[in-house]
Design an enzyme around this catalytic site. Sequence first.
Site, PDB file in Angstrom:
ATOM      1  N   TYR A  83       0.833  -1.209   0.000  1.00 17.72           N
ATOM      2  CA  TYR A  83       0.000   0.000   0.000  1.00 17.72           C
ATOM      3  C   TYR A  83       0.864   1.253   0.000  1.00 17.72           C
ATOM      4  O   TYR A  83       2.051   1.206   0.319  1.00 17.72           O
ATOM      5  CB  TYR A  83      -0.968  -0.009   1.194  1.00 17.72           C
ATOM      6  CG  TYR A  83      -0.311   0.107   2.554  1.00 17.72           C
ATOM      7  CD1 TYR A  83       0.392  -0.953   3.107  1.00 17.72           C
ATOM      8  CD2 TYR A  83      -0.410   1.301   3.287  1.00 17.72           C
ATOM      9  CE1 TYR A  83       0.981  -0.848   4.354  1.00 17.72           C
ATOM     10  CE2 TYR A  83       0.178   1.410   4.540  1.00 17.72           C
ATOM     11  CZ  TYR A  83       0.873   0.336   5.057  1.00 17.72           C
ATOM     12  OH  TYR A  83       1.458   0.447   6.293  1.00 17.72           O
ATOM     13  N   ASN A 137      10.235  -5.229   7.468  1.00 24.65           N
ATOM     14  CA  ASN A 137      11.089  -4.035   7.618  1.00 24.65           C
ATOM     15  C   ASN A 137      12.458  -4.508   8.047  1.00 24.65           C
ATOM     16  O   ASN A 137      12.581  -5.246   9.025  1.00 24.65           O
ATOM     17  CB  ASN A 137      10.570  -3.099   8.720  1.00 24.65           C
ATOM     18  CG  ASN A 137       9.235  -2.480   8.374  1.00 24.65           C
ATOM     19  OD1 ASN A 137       8.805  -2.504   7.232  1.00 24.65           O
ATOM     20  ND2 ASN A 137       8.573  -1.927   9.379  1.00 24.65           N
ATOM     21  N   HIS A 210       2.237   3.966  17.609  1.00 26.42           N
ATOM     22  CA  HIS A 210       3.437   3.225  18.010  1.00 26.42           C
ATOM     23  C   HIS A 210       4.568   3.572  17.053  1.00 26.42           C
ATOM     24  O   HIS A 210       4.332   4.053  15.936  1.00 26.42           O
ATOM     25  CB  HIS A 210       3.177   1.714  18.049  1.00 26.42           C
ATOM     26  CG  HIS A 210       2.726   1.124  16.740  1.00 26.42           C
ATOM     27  ND1 HIS A 210       1.403   1.034  16.379  1.00 26.42           N
ATOM     28  CD2 HIS A 210       3.426   0.603  15.703  1.00 26.42           C
ATOM     29  CE1 HIS A 210       1.305   0.471  15.190  1.00 26.42           C
ATOM     30  NE2 HIS A 210       2.522   0.209  14.741  1.00 26.42           N
TER      31      HIS A 210
HETATM   32  C1  SIN Z   1       5.606  -1.356  12.297  1.00 26.08           C
HETATM   33  O1  SIN Z   1       4.888  -0.843  13.146  1.00 26.08           O
HETATM   34  O2  SIN Z   1       5.322  -1.322  11.088  1.00 26.08           O
HETATM   35  C2  SIN Z   1       6.885  -2.038  12.665  1.00 26.08           C
HETATM   36  C3  SIN Z   1       7.074  -2.254  14.102  1.00 26.08           C
HETATM   37  C4  SIN Z   1       8.354  -3.008  14.409  1.00 26.08           C
HETATM   38  O3  SIN Z   1       9.382  -2.747  13.782  1.00 26.08           O
HETATM   39  O4  SIN Z   1       8.333  -3.863  15.307  1.00 26.08           O
HETATM   40 MN    MN Z   2       2.806  -0.353  12.694  1.00 26.40          MN
END
Ligand code: SIN
Ligand code: MN
Length: 302
Positions: A83, A137, A210
Amino acid sequence: MYDISGSDSSLCEMKSWSDQNEEEKVTSICQNVKQYFVFTEEELNVFEAHVDDIVRNAESGAYKNSTVDRTPLRNKYFFGEGYTYGSQMQEKGPGMERLYPIGSVDPIPSWIQEILIKPLIKANVIPENFVNSIAINDYQPGGCIVSHIDPPHIFDRPIVSLSLFSDSALCFGCKFYFKPIRCSKPVLKLDLPRGVVTTLSDFAANEITHCVRPQDVQSRRAVIVLRRVLPFAPRLSESNTSLVNTTINSYSDPLRILDQLSGRLFMKFYKTYSKNYKHKTTFGGVLKHYCIKKNTPKSYSD
Ligand code: SIN
Ligand code: MN
């Protein structure tokens, strides 16, 4: 600031708080975060080797364009669904995120299905057929993800993640400032040891932001985020995709107007829905309790 840690303790002790509001927020976060240890050291090593394969595949150009998003300190890989977010968005702001057209990103790799998702279903962390979208990530030391709420018009709850390579922390309720990048003290800092599976729902997913702060990524870390894209989440049409990277002013484009309206409608619907209906967690199975410990400001570098 509170600290959730010590997964081997099932006791929750809470400090007496002068700021009731803050206390309520912390309680609501804690009630809606679950952490599990499902995988062995060997299994974690296998996951990490697979993530390294993905990095190599991306470097050799094996993936579709929208699968890979490279930034200096954090690379992102989408599978199943991807997205638009951040600076890629034509219209910025919450509610304006859009799924890429179907087939724009590579499918979910079979190892994720077989050795990650299946055991999570077996451990009652997620229901069957829940996950249809994976984001990985890959953070370099000092990498971060700024405060955000995973778009509720795109993704169902819970938001599920597996932390890999090194220990880190997820902070709730931080405000970010830039040039140089820094952030305010979090309402709560949640430890993310390597191997932990974390789920966020209700308040923790919807009502408070967060982030991962740069100081909480001391060495390379990756996270595999497992989510369910909602069936009617707004999606870019092929014709709109081409607009993402152009400067054409398309405010009068009927498709675009429809797209924006649908996003706003989703947000409105979602807000009403989340106020009137509290998600029931039908797939409990908490394997580890978390523990609220007293604030430890000295160990904290903000
Ligand atoms: C996120 O919120 O997309 C990643 C969170 C993380 O790196 O644990
Ligand atoms: Mn997130």
